[in-house]
Write a protein that holds these residues in place. Structure first.
Motif, mmCIF file in Angstrom:
data_model
loop_
_atom_site.group_PDB
_atom_site.id
_atom_site.type_symbol
_atom_site.label_atom_id
_atom_site.label_comp_id
_atom_site.label_asym_id
_atom_site.label_seq_id
_atom_site.Cartn_x
_atom_site.Cartn_y
_atom_site.Cartn_z
ATOM 1 N N CYS A 198 33.766 23.526 83.734
ATOM 2 C CA CYS A 198 34.261 23.455 84.843
ATOM 3 C C CYS A 198 34.100 24.527 86.109
ATOM 4 O O CYS A 198 34.182 23.944 86.867
ATOM 5 C CB CYS A 198 35.329 24.550 84.469
ATOM 6 S SG CYS A 198 37.047 23.454 83.623
ATOM 7 N N ASN B 65 40.955 17.672 81.835
ATOM 8 C CA ASN B 65 41.245 17.269 83.350
ATOM 9 C C ASN B 65 39.990 17.409 84.202
ATOM 10 O O ASN B 65 40.222 16.521 85.602
ATOM 11 C CB ASN B 65 42.434 18.725 83.810
ATOM 12 C CG ASN B 65 43.059 18.650 85.026
ATOM 13 O OD1 ASN B 65 43.283 17.389 85.550
ATOM 14 N ND2 ASN B 65 42.561 19.467 85.734
ATOM 15 N N THR B 66 38.721 18.502 83.739
ATOM 16 C CA THR B 66 37.976 18.544 84.552
ATOM 17 C C THR B 66 36.591 16.448 84.544
ATOM 18 O O THR B 66 36.617 16.283 85.256
ATOM 19 C CB THR B 66 36.543 19.721 84.450
ATOM 20 O OG1 THR B 66 37.328 20.313 85.209
ATOM 21 C CG2 THR B 66 35.691 19.811 85.125
ATOM 22 N N LEU C 283 37.617 14.186 83.644
ATOM 23 C CA LEU C 283 38.900 12.498 83.947
ATOM 24 C C LEU C 283 38.800 12.073 85.056
ATOM 25 O O LEU C 283 38.285 11.482 85.884
ATOM 26 C CB LEU C 283 39.456 12.988 83.782
ATOM 27 C CG LEU C 283 40.394 13.052 81.859
ATOM 28 C CD1 LEU C 283 41.856 12.599 81.467
ATOM 29 C CD2 LEU C 283 39.606 11.383 81.492
ATOM 30 N N ARG C 284 37.997 14.064 86.383
ATOM 31 C CA ARG C 284 38.097 13.449 87.029
ATOM 32 C C ARG C 284 36.513 13.188 87.607
ATOM 33 O O ARG C 284 36.505 13.304 89.153
ATOM 34 C CB ARG C 284 38.224 14.851 87.833
ATOM 35 C CG ARG C 284 39.636 15.451 88.695
ATOM 36 C CD ARG C 284 40.349 16.296 89.098
ATOM 37 N NE ARG C 284 39.693 17.295 88.672
ATOM 38 C CZ ARG C 284 39.502 18.449 88.976
ATOM 39 N NH1 ARG C 284 40.491 18.870 90.232
ATOM 40 N NH2 ARG C 284 39.928 19.883 88.960
ATOM 41 N N LEU C 285 35.428 13.442 86.996
ATOM 42 C CA LEU C 285 34.722 12.946 86.976
ATOM 43 C C LEU C 285 33.941 11.687 87.505
ATOM 44 O O LEU C 285 34.998 10.928 86.875
ATOM 45 C CB LEU C 285 33.405 13.091 85.942
ATOM 46 C CG LEU C 285 33.314 15.219 85.618
ATOM 47 C CD1 LEU C 285 32.412 14.817 84.499
ATOM 48 C CD2 LEU C 285 32.757 15.820 86.511
ATOM 49 N N PRO C 286 32.878 11.890 88.555
ATOM 50 C CA PRO C 286 32.764 10.351 89.662
ATOM 51 C C PRO C 286 32.142 9.175 88.356
ATOM 52 O O PRO C 286 32.454 8.074 88.176
ATOM 53 C CB PRO C 286 32.105 10.422 90.501
ATOM 54 C CG PRO C 286 31.247 12.084 90.475
ATOM 55 C CD PRO C 286 32.521 12.957 89.302
ATOM 56 N N ARG D 194 31.021 11.757 82.819
ATOM 57 C CA ARG D 194 31.678 11.712 81.246
ATOM 58 C C ARG D 194 31.530 11.761 80.283
ATOM 59 O O ARG D 194 31.940 12.772 79.459
ATOM 60 C CB ARG D 194 33.301 10.860 81.699
ATOM 61 C CG ARG D 194 33.902 11.032 83.270
ATOM 62 C CD ARG D 194 34.896 10.614 83.034
ATOM 63 N NE ARG D 194 34.513 9.358 83.169
ATOM 64 C CZ ARG D 194 34.468 8.789 84.954
ATOM 65 N NH1 ARG D 194 34.691 8.904 85.476
ATOM 66 N NH2 ARG D 194 34.349 6.805 84.294
#
Length: 315
Positions: A125, A221-222, A224-227, A232
């Motif tokens: 994070c 949560n962090t 899943l937000r990776l592009p 990921r």
């Protein structure tokens, strides 16, 4: 308390329903213990010898492997000796010592798992601030805090158990001295001791599990937000081995000690096997085979050993 004989020895019954297979069980225990020693010592050696592994994560992993060795050493050799020789006796002091160090080391291990999850949370994070946040001073404080908290939580129940009188009954239907079963053998009122022991176990398990779960909620949560999918996958792979050990360790202990009804002793014995033998046996393989850095370090170490050996040959 009249006609009461003070107990100086306890008898560990082991696996009475498998009496004729005790030698095979002893061989399996001994083989498992040797693999536990070899696997965890290999991890410790690699971490200490490879500078690429001088990071907070591997510092905590090194200490975790050391705890796995200690827990197995306090439980398995005595069980092997009892199964091979048929001598089930264990002295009063040795039984209390085994009880205490099993719960002390187990408590520290759970707290250390929570610390490792926090380390992964900071690394994933807050990757840019990670070297500054997880400095060597904080790592040492977290390690000492785990040992101190484990000691403080387990010492009071142990003192209370040590003060209990034991009369006549001395058969423990287990392969090591479990404080839950030991309390049931006392000839005194044990409700307060049982309650305090239950609360101590619950505090360690639920607090450390809560910290671990909270860290992983932020981690997932962090991630899943990776592009990109590769980012990921890489982030998940750094947590997968730790998450596997978390499931094995917490699942078995919560089943045994944080329960509202009494399960049959054979179930608790099977879960204790998972916690004291299977998990320490599997953890070196989980942490090494599922971790690319550990595999690279092992290959580098083997390569150096081969080069050194070839130079020492007389031809």
């Amino acid at each position: 308390m009249l006609n009461c004989t003070t107990v100086t020895l306890f008898l560990l019954l082991g696996f009475p329903s498998l009496h004729y297979q005790e030698r095979l069980i002893a061989i399996a225990f001994l083989a498992s213990y040797l693999v536990i020693l070899a696997g965890n010592l290999m991890i410790i050696f690699l971490i200490l010898s490879e500078r690429d592994l001088y990071t907070p994560m591997y510092f905590f992993l090194c200490n975790f492997s050391l705890l796995e060795i200690f827990i197995a050493t306090f439980i398995i050799p005595k069980a092997v000796g009892s199964l091979l020789t048929g001598s089930k006796a264990i002295s009063y002091s040795a039984c209390l010592t085994q009880c205490y160090f099993y719960y002390l080391l187990g408590s520290i291990e759970f707290l250390l798992l929570a610390v490792i999850s926090y380390d992964r949370y900071v690394a994933i994070c807050y990757p840019l601030q990670y070297p500054m946040l997880m400095n060597s001073q904080l790592c040492l404080q977290l390690l000492l805090g785990s040992w101190t908290a484990g000691f403080l939580v387990t010492i009071i129940p142990t003192i209370l158990v040590a003060r209990l009188p034991f009369c006549n009954a001395n058969h423990i239907d287990h392969f090591f001295c479990d404080s839950v079963l030991l309390i049931k053998l006392s000839c005194a009122e044990t409700q307060i001791v049982e309650l305090i022991t239950f609360m101590a176990s619950s505090i360690i398990l639920l607090v450390s599990l809560g910290m671990t779960a909270l860290s992983y909620l932020y981690i997932i949560n962090t991630i899943l937000r990776l592009p990109s999918a590769s980012s990921r996958h890489k982030a998940f792979s750094t947590c997968s081995s730790h998450f596997t050990i978390v499931i094995l360790g917490y699942g078995s202990c919560i089943f045994m000690y944080v329960q509202t009804s009494n399960h049959h002793i054979s179930y608790n014995k099977a879960v204790a096997l998972l916690n004291t033998v299977v998990t320490p046996l599997m953890s070196p393989f989980i942490f090494s085979l599922r971790n690319q850095q550990m595999k690279d370090a092992l290959k580098a170490s083997l390569k150096r050993s081969m080069i050194t050996s070839s130079r020492q040959l007389p031809f």
